[in-house]
Design an enzyme around this catalytic site. Sequence first.
Site, short mmCIF file in Angstrom:
data_model
loop_
_atom_site.label_atom_id
_atom_site.label_comp_id
_atom_site.label_asym_id
_atom_site.label_seq_id
_atom_site.Cartn_x
_atom_site.Cartn_y
_atom_site.Cartn_z
CE LYS A 116 -1.59 1.80 4.45
NZ LYS A 116 -1.42 3.05 4.47
CG ASN A 117 2.42 1.80 3.24
OD1 ASN A 117 1.64 2.81 3.76
ND2 ASN A 117 2.73 2.60 4.52
CB CYS A 121 -4.55 5.53 11.80
SG CYS A 121 -5.12 4.71 10.57
NE ARG A 139 -0.55 10.20 11.04
CZ ARG A 139 -0.76 9.22 9.79
NH1 ARG A 139 0.28 8.22 8.78
NH2 ARG A 139 -2.11 9.02 9.56
CG ASP A 148 3.35 1.34 9.79
OD1 ASP A 148 2.46 2.38 9.99
OD2 ASP A 148 3.48 1.47 8.55
NE ARG A 194 -7.39 4.24 6.17
CZ ARG A 194 -5.75 4.55 6.29
NH1 ARG A 194 -5.58 4.19 7.75
NH2 ARG A 194 -4.64 5.32 6.29
#
Length: 422
Positions: free
Chosen positions: A22-23, A116, A121, A305, A397
Amino acid sequence: MEKLVIEGGRPLTGAIQIHGAKNAALPILAACILASGTHTLNNVPNLLDIDTMLRILRALGCRAEQQGDTVSITTSTANSSHIPEELMGQMRSSIFLMGPLLARFGSVTVYQPGGCAIGERKIDLHLKGLQALGANIEEFANKIVCTAESLHGSEIVLDFPSVGATENIMMAAVKAEGITTIYNAAREPEIQDLQNFLNAMGADIIGAGTDTITIRGVETLSPCTYRIIPDRIVAGTFMVAAAATKGSITLEKVNPAHLTSVIHVLKRAGVQIISDGDIIHVSCPTRPKAVERIVTSPHPSFPTDLQSQVMVLLSLADGMSVMKETIFEGRFKHVDELSRMGADIRVDMSSAFIRGVPRLYGATVEATDLRAGAALVIAGLAAHGTTIVEQIHHIDRGYDRIEHMLSRLGASVHRQSPVPSE
């Protein structure tokens, strides 16, 4: 809202393929804007965040479709650089579109991104980087407008090796005049994947994977076909799940080099790991051992993560472990939920002190964010009895139907949809 219902106590066994990252996929999807034409991306996971990014691209005038793990994006029809506020509020990664839109259209309008709730951030490093390339930035309440008649190369020193800022600067700089050098750049594998994709389009970038990245601006880029790297966080999650359930599994289509720090920590906990090419074998037939101290830090150190997932394993370990979180100050929200299941964890500022217990017990718990949700699923798999995980839209997600993946490994887990009211 949908829930996951898990009957715990079954060791995970068998083999599973790990889907695309995903990232890595999200910034690459954003980067497609840079070259007019049709791009084809393979190994793209089917996730809520991916769907949101495709919806944003369509709102900008692109044609974007996903069939299985293949995404086709036609960017020649793009006619807007204004990202809708409602879509930006759904996903923080929408901020990746700032650099590409600015480079292509000379302007971009965005809003404070969502995502999230794991701590503050800020996007100031993104904005400072774009300003160094020649962008003019105006802020109005929660709206940000960036404009630039032209972009020019610059030397940029990041105060922190931010993944998002590094990637946004890279994408903006590929068509800037001259040379851009990013110092203290993030070093994650996903940044290397973005560099490889941009170079496949005709960019001239070197250094991704180190703390210094150099981008030599080019006049034109062309669309291409590209395959996304495997998801190291999903792979790490399943490695931990196998260990927590005293199981034995094989992960296929992974890159062990992306998991060095995770493998090191799991081996310290007594987990048996064997790597062979793009395959990793994981087993843990006995109770895991405590790990004296783990500190989350930017790559190549232990990733934030995977902090919550490994904490579940340590909560079942023999002895006392300490987990220190240095990236996000709000990333211990899963501790209260694990405590409901019998875990013995005490939080003091940015450190969690985990005293291992012989077993966890099923309970009804709530996923507060993506990775916390994955941790609670692991806890449910290892626990005695039934666990119900609520708010699983967070999990969706980042994991492509996690219940299907786990069921293939022998887990008893199913998705429960709400009963419609009459």
